[in-house]
Design an enzyme around this catalytic site. Structure first.
Site, PDB file in Angstrom:
ATOM      1  CD  GLU A   1      86.269 149.714 -17.367  1.00 36.82           C
ATOM      2  OE1 GLU A   1      85.300 149.280 -16.742  1.00 36.82           O
ATOM      3  OE2 GLU A   1      86.909 149.046 -18.189  1.00 36.82           O
ATOM      4  CG  ASN A   2      90.801 150.322 -16.419  1.00 37.63           C
ATOM      5  OD1 ASN A   2      90.540 150.464 -17.604  1.00 37.63           O
ATOM      6  ND2 ASN A   2      90.569 149.192 -15.789  1.00 37.63           N
TER       7      ASN A   2
ATOM      8  CG  ASN B   1      85.083 145.425 -18.008  1.00 35.04           C
ATOM      9  OD1 ASN B   1      85.386 146.420 -18.672  1.00 35.04           O
ATOM     10  ND2 ASN B   1      85.985 144.601 -17.515  1.00 35.04           N
ATOM     11  CG  HIS B   2      87.049 147.094 -14.294  1.00 34.55           C
ATOM     12  ND1 HIS B   2      87.254 145.961 -13.544  1.00 34.55           N
ATOM     13  CD2 HIS B   2      87.849 146.975 -15.386  1.00 34.55           C
ATOM     14  CE1 HIS B   2      88.154 145.187 -14.147  1.00 34.55           C
ATOM     15  NE2 HIS B   2      88.515 145.774 -15.281  1.00 34.55           N
TER      16      HIS B   2
ATOM     17  CG  HIS C   1      84.100 149.254 -22.151  1.00 30.21           C
ATOM     18  ND1 HIS C   1      85.137 150.150 -22.110  1.00 30.21           N
ATOM     19  CD2 HIS C   1      84.385 148.304 -21.227  1.00 30.21           C
ATOM     20  CE1 HIS C   1      86.005 149.766 -21.193  1.00 30.21           C
ATOM     21  NE2 HIS C   1      85.579 148.642 -20.637  1.00 30.21           N
TER      22      HIS C   1
ATOM     23  CG  HIS D   1      87.446 146.150 -22.542  1.00 30.52           C
ATOM     24  ND1 HIS D   1      87.440 146.138 -21.168  1.00 30.52           N
ATOM     25  CD2 HIS D   1      87.606 144.856 -22.923  1.00 30.52           C
ATOM     26  CE1 HIS D   1      87.557 144.874 -20.734  1.00 30.52           C
ATOM     27  NE2 HIS D   1      87.677 144.092 -21.775  1.00 30.52           N
TER      28      HIS D   1
ATOM     29  CG  HIS E   1      93.515 148.936 -21.356  1.00 30.56           C
ATOM     30  ND1 HIS E   1      93.906 148.763 -20.048  1.00 30.56           N
ATOM     31  CD2 HIS E   1      92.199 149.200 -21.317  1.00 30.56           C
ATOM     32  CE1 HIS E   1      92.867 148.905 -19.250  1.00 30.56           C
ATOM     33  NE2 HIS E   1      91.815 149.168 -20.006  1.00 30.56           N
TER      34      HIS E   1
END
Ligand SMILES: [Fe+2]
Length: 257
Positions: free
Chosen positions: A37-38, A65-66, A148, A173, A175
């Site tokens: 997602e990043n 969330n992204h 997440h 999430h 990181h």
């Protein structure tokens, strides 16, 4: 069977690290999952980045969330079940919150994702969603639930909720990889698997702009960090529903050269 779960892949350096690592180690695993997602500089994933991860040997890419930061992701979610978003999104959200697919050794693996509610956007109940993932899986097949979420306590309590019923609960999430991997009642867990991105950064973003914003309270557009990424992951050994081993992986791509 051996399963590799790769932590949040951040930007081009993260994708390059996944490619480099799997080029060397893909054959050691029957199934590979990566949180993607990043990929788009911290904001979602594009179609071509999804393709790059798949071509590198990733079986399932998860989001968070992204999920909808890139306009094309909603369409992509409708096209492939190999891109999994949190099951806790509202009813009618495009895509799936879990998927069952065959691994290389023939085992049918279920990968599902829920999102936490503490310090996060409000969403559906992650406990109910996690139960739904367990119910959807075959009785003895491996089930991996990715949580997440921001809060360690919420991830730990969701792990407790699922112990003895799933193969692994993998946090993502934040990181930053935690050193609390464990196995209880056949369920492997780690509070956060970590990031696959440039470690000397503000969890993936360049320090300069984040530092400016934190010190002055004035906006400045964030930029993804550049340089060599570190791949963070966990390697699991599974038999039926039970996990036998969980090992942390933290691999610097430059070690490859
Ligand atoms: Fe996230």
């Amino acid at each position: 069977m051996r399963l590799l779960f790769i932590g949040d892949v951040y930007g081009a350096p993260g994708i390059a690290a996944v490619q480099a690592y799997l080029k060397r180690h893909r054959d050691a695993f029957d199934f590979v999952v990566a949180n993607g997602e990043n990929c788009a500089g911290g904001f979602g994933i594009t179609r071509s980045q999804f393709r790059s991860l798949r071509d590198a040997g990733v079986d399932v890419v998860t989001l968070g969330n992204h999920t909808f930061d890139q306009a094309e992701t909603a369409e992509l979610l409708e096209e492939t079940p190999r891109l999994v978003r949190p099951l806790t999104y509202p009813r009618g959200t495009p895509g799936v919150g879990f998927v069952t697919l065959p691994a290389r050794d023939g085992t049918r693996v279920t990968i599902g994702q829920v999102m936490g509610r503490i310090f996060m956007d409000p969403m559906d109940d992650p406990f109910d969603a996690a139960d739904a993932i367990v119910e959807a899986a075959g009785p003895n097949d491996p089930v991996i639930v990715e949580v997440h979420a921001e809060a360690t306590s919420e991830k730990r309590v969701l792990t407790y909720h699922l112990e003895g019923r799933v193969s692994a609960v993998i946090g993502s999430h934040t990181h930053v990889q935690t050193a609390d991997e464990a196995i209880h009642q056949g369920t492997a867990s780690i509070t956060d698997v970590g990031m696959t991105g440039v470690e000397h950064s503000s969890i993936g973003m360049r320090f300069e702009e984040v530092h400016h914003r934190m010190r002055t309270k004035r906006p400045r557009r964030f930029k993804p960090a550049t340089g060599t990424a570190t791949l963070c992951a966990v390697a699991l050994t599974l038999e039926g529903r039970r996990a036998h081993t969980i090992e942390r992986v933290r691999w610097r791509a430059e070690e490859a050269s």
